[in-house]
Write an enzyme that holds these catalytic residues in place. Structure first.
Site, PDB file in Angstrom:
ATOM      1  N   ARG A 119     -35.459-126.660 -58.312  1.00 12.38           N
ATOM      2  CA  ARG A 119     -35.306-125.048 -57.554  1.00 12.38           C
ATOM      3  C   ARG A 119     -36.116-125.364 -56.183  1.00 12.38           C
ATOM      4  NH1 ARG A 119     -36.301-120.820 -62.144  1.00 12.38           N
ATOM      5  NH2 ARG A 119     -34.690-121.304 -63.129  1.00 12.38           N
ATOM      6  N   ARG A 158     -42.176-125.007 -61.184  1.00 21.29           N
ATOM      7  CA  ARG A 158     -41.991-124.875 -62.629  1.00 21.29           C
ATOM      8  C   ARG A 158     -40.367-125.483 -62.788  1.00 21.29           C
ATOM      9  NH1 ARG A 158     -39.292-120.161 -65.612  1.00 21.29           N
ATOM     10  NH2 ARG A 158     -38.803-119.604 -63.368  1.00 21.29           N
ATOM     11  N   HIS A 173     -39.476-115.234 -57.233  1.00 15.65           N
ATOM     12  CA  HIS A 173     -39.090-115.069 -58.671  1.00 15.65           C
ATOM     13  C   HIS A 173     -40.077-115.491 -59.580  1.00 15.65           C
ATOM     14  CE1 HIS A 173     -36.305-115.748 -61.975  1.00 15.65           C
ATOM     15  NE2 HIS A 173     -36.942-117.113 -62.048  1.00 15.65           N
ATOM     16  N   ASP A 225     -51.527-107.294 -61.217  1.00 19.87           N
ATOM     17  CA  ASP A 225     -52.547-106.645 -61.551  1.00 19.87           C
ATOM     18  C   ASP A 225     -53.606-107.615 -62.272  1.00 19.87           C
ATOM     19  OD1 ASP A 225     -50.839-104.704 -60.598  1.00 19.87           O
ATOM     20  OD2 ASP A 225     -50.670-103.720 -62.524  1.00 19.87           O
ATOM     21  N   LEU A 257     -40.867-118.906 -70.599  1.00 18.77           N
ATOM     22  CA  LEU A 257     -40.767-118.239 -71.905  1.00 18.77           C
ATOM     23  C   LEU A 257     -41.560-119.076 -72.893  1.00 18.77           C
ATOM     24  CD1 LEU A 257     -37.060-116.824 -71.851  1.00 18.77           C
ATOM     25  CD2 LEU A 257     -39.261-115.400 -71.298  1.00 18.77           C
ATOM     26  N   LYS A 298     -47.947-100.698 -68.821  1.00 17.99           N
ATOM     27  CA  LYS A 298     -47.977 -99.602 -67.536  1.00 17.99           C
ATOM     28  C   LYS A 298     -46.672 -98.707 -67.420  1.00 17.99           C
ATOM     29  CE  LYS A 298     -47.371-102.613 -63.659  1.00 17.99           C
ATOM     30  NZ  LYS A 298     -47.763-103.085 -62.199  1.00 17.99           N
ATOM     31  N   GLU A 344     -29.971-126.662 -67.094  1.00 21.50           N
ATOM     32  CA  GLU A 344     -30.390-125.830 -65.820  1.00 21.50           C
ATOM     33  C   GLU A 344     -30.935-127.101 -64.869  1.00 21.50           C
ATOM     34  OE1 GLU A 344     -32.773-122.328 -66.422  1.00 21.50           O
ATOM     35  OE2 GLU A 344     -31.435-121.852 -67.984  1.00 21.50           O
ATOM     36  N   HIS A 403     -36.202-118.186 -56.588  1.00 20.48           N
ATOM     37  CA  HIS A 403     -34.989-118.711 -56.992  1.00 20.48           C
ATOM     38  C   HIS A 403     -33.897-118.849 -56.120  1.00 20.48           C
ATOM     39  CE1 HIS A 403     -31.743-118.975 -59.844  1.00 20.48           C
ATOM     40  NE2 HIS A 403     -32.336-118.927 -60.948  1.00 20.48           N
TER      41      HIS A 403
HETATM   42  P1  FAD Z   1     -43.711-109.740 -68.375  1.00 19.56           P
HETATM   43  O1  FAD Z   1     -42.548-110.086 -69.091  1.00 19.56           O
HETATM   44  O2  FAD Z   1     -43.352-109.547 -66.743  1.00 19.56           O
HETATM   45  O3  FAD Z   1     -44.649-108.538 -68.882  1.00 19.56           O
HETATM   46  C1  FAD Z   1     -45.657-108.195 -67.951  1.00 19.56           C
HETATM   47  C2  FAD Z   1     -46.070-106.763 -68.697  1.00 19.56           C
HETATM   48  O4  FAD Z   1     -47.426-106.408 -68.288  1.00 19.56           O
HETATM   49  C3  FAD Z   1     -45.334-105.674 -68.594  1.00 19.56           C
HETATM   50  O5  FAD Z   1     -45.201-104.914 -69.746  1.00 19.56           O
HETATM   51  C4  FAD Z   1     -46.047-104.724 -67.668  1.00 19.56           C
HETATM   52  O6  FAD Z   1     -45.667-103.334 -67.565  1.00 19.56           O
HETATM   53  C5  FAD Z   1     -47.314-105.159 -68.162  1.00 19.56           C
HETATM   54  N1  FAD Z   1     -48.427-104.805 -66.815  1.00 19.56           N
HETATM   55  C6  FAD Z   1     -48.463-105.466 -65.859  1.00 19.56           C
HETATM   56  N2  FAD Z   1     -49.648-104.721 -65.127  1.00 19.56           N
HETATM   57  C7  FAD Z   1     -50.352-104.058 -66.115  1.00 19.56           C
HETATM   58  C8  FAD Z   1     -51.323-103.042 -66.018  1.00 19.56           C
HETATM   59  N3  FAD Z   1     -52.185-102.940 -64.616  1.00 19.56           N
HETATM   60  N4  FAD Z   1     -51.376-102.336 -66.825  1.00 19.56           N
HETATM   61  C9  FAD Z   1     -50.731-102.382 -67.975  1.00 19.56           C
HETATM   62  N5  FAD Z   1     -49.723-103.090 -68.213  1.00 19.56           N
HETATM   63  C10 FAD Z   1     -49.427-103.859 -67.245  1.00 19.56           C
HETATM   64  N6  FAD Z   1     -38.092-117.585 -67.525  1.00 19.56           N
HETATM   65  C11 FAD Z   1     -37.479-118.425 -68.575  1.00 19.56           C
HETATM   66  O7  FAD Z   1     -38.199-119.217 -69.016  1.00 19.56           O
HETATM   67  N7  FAD Z   1     -36.201-118.561 -68.664  1.00 19.56           N
HETATM   68  C12 FAD Z   1     -35.263-117.861 -68.060  1.00 19.56           C
HETATM   69  O8  FAD Z   1     -34.264-117.840 -68.216  1.00 19.56           O
HETATM   70  C13 FAD Z   1     -35.881-116.646 -66.974  1.00 19.56           C
HETATM   71  N8  FAD Z   1     -35.076-115.742 -66.362  1.00 19.56           N
HETATM   72  C14 FAD Z   1     -35.711-115.042 -65.633  1.00 19.56           C
HETATM   73  C15 FAD Z   1     -34.896-113.773 -64.889  1.00 19.56           C
HETATM   74  C16 FAD Z   1     -35.279-113.028 -64.128  1.00 19.56           C
HETATM   75  C17 FAD Z   1     -34.663-112.007 -63.468  1.00 19.56           C
HETATM   76  C18 FAD Z   1     -36.821-113.116 -63.864  1.00 19.56           C
HETATM   77  C19 FAD Z   1     -37.476-112.075 -63.261  1.00 19.56           C
HETATM   78  C20 FAD Z   1     -37.705-114.014 -64.530  1.00 19.56           C
HETATM   79  C21 FAD Z   1     -37.259-114.938 -65.492  1.00 19.56           C
HETATM   80  N9  FAD Z   1     -37.849-115.895 -66.145  1.00 19.56           N
HETATM   81  C22 FAD Z   1     -37.424-116.921 -66.920  1.00 19.56           C
HETATM   82  C23 FAD Z   1     -39.403-115.934 -66.103  1.00 19.56           C
HETATM   83  C24 FAD Z   1     -39.723-115.255 -67.123  1.00 19.56           C
HETATM   84  O9  FAD Z   1     -39.262-114.163 -67.567  1.00 19.56           O
HETATM   85  C25 FAD Z   1     -41.220-114.537 -67.182  1.00 19.56           C
HETATM   86  O10 FAD Z   1     -42.069-115.716 -66.467  1.00 19.56           O
HETATM   87  C26 FAD Z   1     -41.812-114.116 -68.406  1.00 19.56           C
HETATM   88  O11 FAD Z   1     -40.897-113.316 -69.089  1.00 19.56           O
HETATM   89  C27 FAD Z   1     -43.162-113.592 -68.121  1.00 19.56           C
HETATM   90  O12 FAD Z   1     -43.558-112.854 -69.131  1.00 19.56           O
HETATM   91  P2  FAD Z   1     -44.982-112.323 -69.445  1.00 19.56           P
HETATM   92  O13 FAD Z   1     -44.862-111.716 -70.860  1.00 19.56           O
HETATM   93  O14 FAD Z   1     -45.948-113.024 -68.805  1.00 19.56           O
HETATM   94  O15 FAD Z   1     -44.775-110.952 -68.218  1.00 19.56           O
HETATM   95  C1  SIN Z   2     -32.262-118.632 -64.547  1.00 17.55           C
HETATM   96  O1  SIN Z   2     -31.512-118.133 -65.420  1.00 17.55           O
HETATM   97  O2  SIN Z   2     -31.700-119.296 -63.421  1.00 17.55           O
HETATM   98  C2  SIN Z   2     -33.763-118.304 -64.651  1.00 17.55           C
HETATM   99  C3  SIN Z   2     -34.115-119.507 -65.363  1.00 17.55           C
HETATM  100  C4  SIN Z   2     -35.944-119.457 -65.105  1.00 17.55           C
HETATM  101  O3  SIN Z   2     -36.353-118.756 -64.206  1.00 17.55           O
HETATM  102  O4  SIN Z   2     -36.515-120.215 -65.841  1.00 17.55           O
END
Ligand code: FAD
Ligand code: SIN
Length: 521
Positions: free
Chosen positions: A287, A383, A348, A219, A389, A33, A112, A240
């Site tokens: 956490r 978690r 978070h 969504d 990831l 999106k 961590e 977080h």
């Molecule tokens: P996302 O990466 O959020 O991707 C979602 C996708 O869906 C996006 O492209 C979005 O545009 C799309 N989308 C959503 N709704 C729609 C729709 N209706 N139509 C079309 N497209 C849509 N986890 C770890 O394991 N290690 C870390 O170090 C870590 N650090 C983090 C730091 C931050 C700041 C954040 C926010 C999260 C962190 N997490 C970490 C958590 C982890 O990043 C996420 O849980 C993970 O990246 C989610 O991946 P995903 O592919 O499920 O979703």
């Molecule tokens: C962080 O780097 O503290 C985030 C890690 C996570 O959300 O898994």
């Protein structure tokens, strides 16, 4: 009407890694999106947890995950995820992801909260960006993957769209693709797919303060709920503990837990370390415990933030491992090697989501849910850091194994009608949407945040119901826009969080109610 073998909704680690693998078996249409790069994935800092070297073992990582999840995690799913971790990290390395190494040539593993070993692979403090970039580079060069940016998935298509009634008790719901808002025509396209994959990420924007980017509006979860699929565990919203206190900034800037893994310590306004009062693991407790402790400290002191003291971290380590955090702090006048960093918790991660089996299958046939929008059973009530990831990669791989075996035996559905926009008019008053969003976020933050009670939850439900009624009326009358759909989805997500929280008559992990204090309190 368009046709594709695999329709992938979402361009984070879950969607892209699935698309890369599935492109060997058929045509992939990936819709997202926003631009491809705008995901939670790209903001991940700490890294990805995986068992790489002695003295770490799968058993230790399994145990840490179960403890963090308050034993509510599904043991089979935990074992699958952890024992497949090493292979999935190798996939990332094969796709070109560059994890930091130490001078001996081994991967430099960080630690961590809740981890008993150093096991977090990282690329400085921008691991997610490195993963996002490398996966996108690979995906955009694959002839079999078509990427549609700024296309918004509105609803998944089921028998409901053939005029057949389905209820939450139906056991034979099928998914045939999705209705997608086309940014060029502002009309809804019908994309029919043999297999549909929801990889729509998290829900953070349901709250006023979140680390999540604006795309995280629940969504996929809301679409599945409306299609009568099963959602679970929504009461377990992870806050977080340490985001930079900078009230004007949205999303909140994360200060990675890996900084505490290197020795940074949480301190109160008088400069005293306080975590020892709450948990023997101190600043490196899981956490849920740390976020709740900070919430408690803030309530007692009346202050707006606590501090993170990272001054004792060796400067070379700081500059090499955490350059982004260092420069971000500097940009707001804080030298993190000399000054205390003001921090507050922020929403978070959603541990709950769309119920899936060990292959990423939902209870709707030919519909998979991957990444943060899914509830695989890995996280239980809380978690473990850097396990998400990993979870995305493990279940994208497994979903592809499952879906690729079936793909040639599935036919496209016939008889689906195009979206009917008759009788709707363009709504010029965006204020109706922005103000309702703000109200929703405020209700969720005050009544359904880190600490809850029966009374707060009841209040939240009543108020959200009003916003729900108003928004549904507006939605029925309006030409569809992304903004109104996102508001609808956030209301639905908020409702699911509150309803699940009300059902849980105990404090467990991330769900803490003052009406049901845990025994150890
Ligand atoms: P996302 O990466 O959020 O991707 C979602 C996708 O869906 C996006 O492209 C979005 O545009 C799309 N989308 C959503 N709704 C729609 C729709 N209706 N139509 C079309 N497209 C849509 N986890 C770890 O394991 N290690 C870390 O170090 C870590 N650090 C983090 C730091 C931050 C700041 C954040 C926010 C999260 C962190 N997490 C970490 C958590 C982890 O990043 C996420 O849980 C993970 O990246 C989610 O991946 P995903 O592919 O499920 O979703
Ligand atoms: C962080 O780097 O503290 C985030 C890690 C996570 O959300 O898994």
């Amino acid at each position: 009407m368009k046709h594709t073998d695999f329709l992938v909704i979402g361009s984070g680690i879950a969607g892209l890694s699935f698309a890369l693998k599935a492109s060997k078996y058929g045509s992939v249409c990936l819709v997202t999106k926003n631009v491809v790069q705008e995901t939670s994935t790209r903001y991940a800092q700490g890294g990805i947890a995986a068992v790489m070297y002695h003295p770490d073992t799968y058993e230790k990582h399994i145990e840490d995950t179960m403890i963090a999840g308050h034993e509510l995690s599904d043991p089979e799913i935990v074992r699958i995820t952890i024992t497949e971790s090493t292979d999935r990290v190798k996939d990332l390395i094969d796709w070109g992801v560059d994890f930091d190494k130490n001078p001996s040539g081994k991967y430099d593993l960080a630690r961590e909260g809740g981890h008993s070993e150093f096991r977090v692979l990282h690329h400085k403090d921008i691991t997610g960006l490195e993963i996002q970039k490398k996966l996108y580079e690979k995906a955009k060069n694959k002839a079999n993957i078509k990427i549609l940016e700024k296309y918004f998935a509105v609803e998944i298509i089921t028998q409901h769209h053939l005029g057949i009634s389905i209820t939450k008790h139906s056991t034979d719901i099928d998914c045939y693709g999705a209705y997608i808002l086309n940014p060029h025509t502002n009309k809804i396209d019908t994309i029919l797919a043999k297999t549909t994959i929801l990889a729509t990420g998290g829900i953070g924007n349901v709250y006023s303060n979140t680390t999540n980017p604006a795309v995280s509006t629940g969504d996929g979860i809301a679409m599945v709920h409306r299609a009568k699929g099963v959602i679970r565990g929504m009461e377990f919203v992870q806050f977080h503990p340490t985001t930079l206190y900078n009230p004007s900034e949205r999303p909140s800037f994360l200060i990675t837990e890996a900084l505490r893994g290197e020795g940074a310590i949480l301190k109160d306004f008088h400069g005293n370390s306080f975590m020892e009062k709450y948990d023997p693991r101190g600043s490196l407790a899981p956490r849920d415990i740390v976020a709740r402790a900070i919430d408690h400290e803030l309530k007692i002191s009346g202050e707006k933030h606590v501090y993170l003291d990272a001054k004792k971290i060796n400067k070379t380590v700081f500059f090499n491992h955490f350059p982004t955090i260092y420069s971000k702090c500097l940009s707001v006048g804080i030298d993190a090697t000399k000054d205390l960093i003001p921090v507050v918790p922020a929403a978070h991660y959603s541990c709950g989501g769309i119920l899936t089996d060990p292959w990423g299958c939902t209870n709707i046939r030919n519909l998979y849910a991957l990444g943060e929008c899914a509830s695989t059973g890995l996280h239980g009530a809380n978690r473990l850091a850097s396990n998400s990831l990993l979870e995305s990669l493990v279940f994208s791989h497994r979903a592809c194994e499952h879906a690729s075996q079936k793909i040639n035996s599935i036919d496209f559905i016939e008889g689906i009608k195009d979206w009917n926009a008759e009788g709707t008019i363009s709504n010029e008053e965006k204020i109706l949407i922005t103000e309702s969003t703000r109200e929703l976020q405020s209700i969720m933050s005050y009544y359904v945040g880190i600490v809850r009670s029966d009374l707060r939850l009841e209040r939240a439900l009543k108020r959200i119901n009003i916003i729900y009624q108003e928004t549904e009326t507006l939605y029925q009358q309006s030409v569809i826009t992304q903004q109104i759909c996102e508001l609808r989805n956030m209301i639905c997500t908020a409702y699911l969080i509150i309803k699940e929280a009300m059902k849980r008559k105990e404090s467990l992990g991330l769900h803490y109610s003052i009406d049901y204090p845990p025994k150890e309190d």
